[in-house]
Design a protein around this motif. Structure first.
Motif: not given
Length: 54
Positions: A20-40
Motif C-alpha cells: 500500500a505504501e509503494i502504491k501511494s508513491l508517485s512514479y518518480a519516487e518509485r524510480l528513486e527507490r529502485l535506483m537506490a536499491i540498484i546502487e546498494v
C-alpha cells in the motif's frame, strides 16, 4: 534516548502495508527507490574487489 520499536506482526499484514505504501508513491519516487536499491546492490557486489586491492 527513545527505545526502538520493532514491528512484529503477521507477515501478510506487514507485506500488505508495504504494498500500500509503494502504491501511494508517485512514479518518480518509485524510480528513486529502485535506483537506490540498484546502487546498494552494485556497491555490495563490488565491495570485495575494493578491499582486496588494498
Amino acid at each position: 534516548m527513545n527505545k526502538a520499536i520493532l514491528h512484529h506482526g503477521n507477515p501478510k499484514e506487514l507485506e500488505a502495508k508495504r504494498i500500500a505504501e509503494i502504491k501511494s508513491l508517485s512514479y518518480a519516487e518509485r524510480l528513486e527507490r529502485l535506483m537506490a536499491i540498484i546502487e546498494v546492490s552494485y556497491a555490495l557486489k563490488n565491495a570485495p574487489k575494493i578491499y582486496r586491492k588494498k
